[in-house]
Scaffold this motif. Structure first.
Motif, PDB file in Angstrom:
ATOM      1  N   LYS A   1      -7.565   2.606   8.083  1.00 10.71           N
ATOM      2  CA  LYS A   1      -8.373   3.400   7.159  1.00 10.71           C
ATOM      3  C   LYS A   1      -8.035   2.997   5.729  1.00 10.71           C
ATOM      4  O   LYS A   1      -6.879   2.924   5.357  1.00 10.71           O
ATOM      5  CB  LYS A   1      -8.093   4.892   7.365  1.00 10.71           C
ATOM      6  N   GLY A   2      -9.054   2.695   4.948  1.00 10.89           N
ATOM      7  CA  GLY A   2      -8.853   2.262   3.575  1.00 10.89           C
ATOM      8  C   GLY A   2      -8.910   0.758   3.399  1.00 10.89           C
ATOM      9  O   GLY A   2      -8.865   0.262   2.276  1.00 10.89           O
ATOM     10  N   SER A   3      -9.027  -0.003   4.491  1.00 12.05           N
ATOM     11  CA  SER A   3      -9.126  -1.453   4.359  1.00 12.05           C
ATOM     12  C   SER A   3     -10.532  -1.828   3.898  1.00 12.05           C
ATOM     13  O   SER A   3     -11.489  -1.091   4.097  1.00 12.05           O
ATOM     14  CB  SER A   3      -8.789  -2.148   5.680  1.00 12.05           C
ATOM     15  N   LYS A   4     -10.651  -2.969   3.276  1.00 13.98           N
ATOM     16  CA  LYS A   4     -11.901  -3.420   2.671  1.00 13.98           C
ATOM     17  C   LYS A   4     -12.814  -4.059   3.721  1.00 13.98           C
ATOM     18  O   LYS A   4     -12.358  -4.704   4.658  1.00 13.98           O
ATOM     19  CB  LYS A   4     -11.634  -4.435   1.558  1.00 13.98           C
ATOM     20  N   THR A   5     -14.118  -3.870   3.531  1.00 15.24           N
ATOM     21  CA  THR A   5     -15.109  -4.454   4.431  1.00 15.24           C
ATOM     22  C   THR A   5     -15.084  -5.974   4.346  1.00 15.24           C
ATOM     23  O   THR A   5     -15.282  -6.656   5.349  1.00 15.24           O
ATOM     24  CB  THR A   5     -16.509  -3.925   4.089  1.00 15.24           C
ATOM     25  N   GLN A   6     -14.847  -6.513   3.162  1.00 11.61           N
ATOM     26  CA  GLN A   6     -14.796  -7.961   3.006  1.00 11.61           C
ATOM     27  C   GLN A   6     -13.671  -8.572   3.835  1.00 11.61           C
ATOM     28  O   GLN A   6     -13.813  -9.661   4.372  1.00 11.61           O
ATOM     29  CB  GLN A   6     -14.634  -8.334   1.529  1.00 11.61           C
ATOM     30  N   ALA A   7     -12.561  -7.870   3.975  1.00 14.40           N
ATOM     31  CA  ALA A   7     -11.463  -8.358   4.821  1.00 14.40           C
ATOM     32  C   ALA A   7     -11.890  -8.383   6.285  1.00 14.40           C
ATOM     33  O   ALA A   7     -11.530  -9.296   7.029  1.00 14.40           O
ATOM     34  CB  ALA A   7     -10.234  -7.489   4.638  1.00 14.40           C
ATOM     35  N   LEU A   8     -12.669  -7.388   6.711  1.00 14.52           N
ATOM     36  CA  LEU A   8     -13.177  -7.366   8.083  1.00 14.52           C
ATOM     37  C   LEU A   8     -14.110  -8.549   8.332  1.00 14.52           C
ATOM     38  O   LEU A   8     -14.017  -9.228   9.353  1.00 14.52           O
ATOM     39  CB  LEU A   8     -13.900  -6.044   8.360  1.00 14.52           C
ATOM     40  N   ILE A   9     -14.986  -8.820   7.387  1.00 10.42           N
ATOM     41  CA  ILE A   9     -15.904  -9.952   7.530  1.00 10.42           C
ATOM     42  C   ILE A   9     -15.126 -11.262   7.559  1.00 10.42           C
ATOM     43  O   ILE A   9     -15.431 -12.148   8.364  1.00 10.42           O
ATOM     44  CB  ILE A   9     -16.942  -9.931   6.393  1.00 10.42           C
ATOM     45  N   ALA A  10     -14.112 -11.390   6.717  1.00  8.40           N
ATOM     46  CA  ALA A  10     -13.288 -12.607   6.710  1.00  8.40           C
ATOM     47  C   ALA A  10     -12.562 -12.773   8.039  1.00  8.40           C
ATOM     48  O   ALA A  10     -12.445 -13.894   8.549  1.00  8.40           O
ATOM     49  CB  ALA A  10     -12.290 -12.557   5.556  1.00  8.40           C
TER      50      ALA A  10
ATOM     51  N   LEU B   1      -4.718  -4.121   6.850  1.00  7.64           N
ATOM     52  CA  LEU B   1      -3.992  -2.960   6.353  1.00  7.64           C
ATOM     53  C   LEU B   1      -4.653  -2.399   5.096  1.00  7.64           C
ATOM     54  O   LEU B   1      -5.400  -3.089   4.403  1.00  7.64           O
ATOM     55  CB  LEU B   1      -2.540  -3.333   6.071  1.00  7.64           C
ATOM     56  N   GLY B   2      -4.372  -1.145   4.817  1.00 11.28           N
ATOM     57  CA  GLY B   2      -4.975  -0.461   3.686  1.00 11.28           C
ATOM     58  C   GLY B   2      -4.581  -1.027   2.337  1.00 11.28           C
ATOM     59  O   GLY B   2      -5.295  -0.865   1.354  1.00 11.28           O
ATOM     60  N   ASP B   3      -3.435  -1.712   2.269  1.00 11.70           N
ATOM     61  CA  ASP B   3      -3.004  -2.308   1.000  1.00 11.70           C
ATOM     62  C   ASP B   3      -3.528  -3.731   0.836  1.00 11.70           C
ATOM     63  O   ASP B   3      -2.961  -4.523   0.081  1.00 11.70           O
ATOM     64  CB  ASP B   3      -1.489  -2.267   0.878  1.00 11.70           C
ATOM     65  N   GLU B   4      -4.586  -4.072   1.558  1.00  6.75           N
ATOM     66  CA  GLU B   4      -5.307  -5.351   1.491  1.00  6.75           C
ATOM     67  C   GLU B   4      -4.513  -6.540   2.001  1.00  6.75           C
ATOM     68  O   GLU B   4      -4.808  -7.672   1.658  1.00  6.75           O
ATOM     69  CB  GLU B   4      -5.812  -5.619   0.068  1.00  6.75           C
ATOM     70  N   THR B   5      -3.491  -6.305   2.823  1.00  7.55           N
ATOM     71  CA  THR B   5      -2.786  -7.412   3.468  1.00  7.55           C
ATOM     72  C   THR B   5      -3.348  -7.603   4.870  1.00  7.55           C
ATOM     73  O   THR B   5      -3.857  -6.674   5.488  1.00  7.55           O
ATOM     74  CB  THR B   5      -1.268  -7.157   3.545  1.00  7.55           C
ATOM     75  N   ILE B   6      -3.257  -8.830   5.342  1.00  7.31           N
ATOM     76  CA  ILE B   6      -3.744  -9.198   6.675  1.00  7.31           C
ATOM     77  C   ILE B   6      -2.557  -9.725   7.462  1.00  7.31           C
ATOM     78  O   ILE B   6      -1.731 -10.470   6.937  1.00  7.31           O
ATOM     79  CB  ILE B   6      -4.847 -10.263   6.580  1.00  7.31           C
TER      80      ILE B   6
END
Length: 125
Positions: free
Chosen positions: A93-102, A54-59
Motif C-alpha cells: 500500500k502506497g507504492s507507485k503505479t509506475q513501479a508496478l508497470i515497470a 515497497l511503499g518507500d519506492e524501493t523494489i
C-alpha cells in the motif's frame, strides 16, 4: 417563410460525414488477476519469484533490493532456465503505479510466462 428541411438535410449529411471519417483510438489493455489482499493468504511455493514494490519506492526481488534500471536483468538471472516459475508482484500500500508497470514490463522482458499481481497492506521483511 423559408423551409428548414434543406438545412436539416445538410446538417444530417455533415453528421454522417464526420462519423464515418473519425478514427477511434485503439487502446491496449492488460488483464490483471489479483489474489486475496492479505499476505498471509498468498501461497508460498518454491516455484514463485516475488517482486516487492515497497511503499518507500524501493523494489526487491525475493527480499534483495534491486535498482529499477537493472530489474529485468536481475529477474532474468533469478529465473534462469526454469520455465515453470511464476513471478508474483506484491505491491505494498502506497507504492507507485509506475513501479508496478515497470515490474510487469521487466517480467515480460525476462521471459516469465506466468505473472500475477497482489496488493498487500504491508510486506513482512
Amino acid at each position: 417563410m423559408a423551409s428548414l428541411t434543406p438545412l436539416i438535410d445538410v446538417v444530417f449529411l455533415l453528421l454522417i460525414f464526420f462519423m464515418l471519417t473519425t478514427s477511434f483510438l485503439q487502446t491496449q489493455s492488460l488483464a490483471v488477476v489479483t489474489p486475496a489482499p492479505s499476505a498471509d493468504e498468498l501461497p508460498t511455493d518454491a516455484r514463485v519469484i516475488e517482486i516487492w514494490l515497497l511503499g518507500d519506492e524501493t523494489i526487491a526481488i525475493d527480499g534483495q533490493p534491486v535498482a529499477r534500471d537493472v530489474l529485468a536483468e536481475s529477474l532474468k538471472q533469478a529465473i534462469g532456465e526454469r520455465t515453470d516459475l511464476t513471478v508474483t508482484i506484491l505491491a505494498e500500500k502506497g507504492s507507485k503505479t509506475q513501479a508496478l508497470i515497470a515490474a510487469i514490463e521487466a517480467a515480460r522482458q525476462s521471459g516469465a510466462k506466468n505473472v500475477g499481481t497482489a496488493r498487500v497492506e504491508r510486506i513482512a521483511r
